[in-house]
Enzyme design. Structure first.
Site, PDB file in Angstrom:
ATOM      1  CG  ASP A   8     103.069 -10.912 -15.877  1.00 39.47           C
ATOM      2  OD1 ASP A   8     103.407 -11.845 -16.631  1.00 39.47           O
ATOM      3  OD2 ASP A   8     102.735  -9.789 -16.303  1.00 39.47           O
ATOM      4  CG  ASP A  10     106.706  -9.080 -20.845  1.00 38.53           C
ATOM      5  OD1 ASP A  10     107.178  -8.540 -21.844  1.00 38.53           O
ATOM      6  OD2 ASP A  10     107.107 -10.174 -20.419  1.00 38.53           O
TER       7      ASP A  10
END
Length: 215
Positions: A8, A10
């Site tokens: 991922d 953020d």
């Protein structure tokens, strides 16, 4: 055998909360609403524009004004998305070690392509990602599995030979449902009320370099 590690963005690779929060507070000031502190912003920073708007203004996705608020928010974020965003400590050391071991790495994020294609090159990775899948790349975002399968196709690796690392429940759901090994990034944007022990994960790590023990 681990052939690739997918992340991922953020809250996992990059600390984007300051810029996300700056955009939110600019929007709240414009609407004469109280600003939010970083302590309030960080736990929801991984939930994107809709999550931040809900936390800041109480505007949910089914609210008639949600589309307008989201458009305004993204316009503000456009002005500051790369001002203070940096990689978390030791992320680049981890990436370099993966490359040294011949393990591919990539990004699967729900962040729109309009931001990822400009932000990722600015983050200073010593080794460029083999693939970057944005929230609008496949017409489906996490927790859907299309982005996970698309990333695997692009790099020529089977899902069962991948590890997916993220800081949100939807990350673990998407990775696990695609047949990947999943790892929770405890340094990410996790709220106090998040029941991470109930997320479908294989491991939890407190620092990026601990991932090397999961390979």
């Amino acid at each position: 055998m681990t052939e690739a590690v997918l992340f991922d963005l953020d809250g996992t690779l990059a600390d984007t909360a300051l810029d996300l929060g700056r955009a939110l507070n600019t929007l709240l000031r414009r609407h004469n609403l109280p600003e939010k502190s970083m302590a309030e912003i960080r736990p929801v920073a991984s939930h994107g524009a809709s999550g931040l708007i809900l936390m800041g203004a109480g505007i949910s996705k089914d609210h008639p004004d949600h589309a307008r608020w989201r458009q305004e928010y993204l316009a503000e974020y456009e002005r500051c998305f790369d001002h203070e965003t940096v990689l978390f400590d030791d992320i680049d050391r981890l990436i370099a070690e993966l490359d040294k071991r011949g393990i591919k790495w990539g990004i699967i994020t729900n962040k729109p392509h309009t931001f990822t294609h400009r932000l990722v090159p600015k983050l200073g990775f010593s080794v460029a990602p083999a693939v970057v899948v944005s929230g609008d790349t496949c017409g489906e975002a996490k927790p859907g599995t299309k982005p996970m399968f698309y990333a695997c196709e692009q790099i020529g690796v089977k899902p069962e030979n991948c590890i997916y690392v993220g800081d949100a429940e939807r990350d673990m759901q998407a990775g696990k449902n695609a047949g990947m090994k999943t790892v929770v990034a405890n340094w990410g944007y996790i709220a106090a009320e998040d029941k991470t022990e109930e997320w479908p994960h294989d491991a939890r790590i407190d620092t990026p370099l601990e991932l090397l023990g999961c390979l």
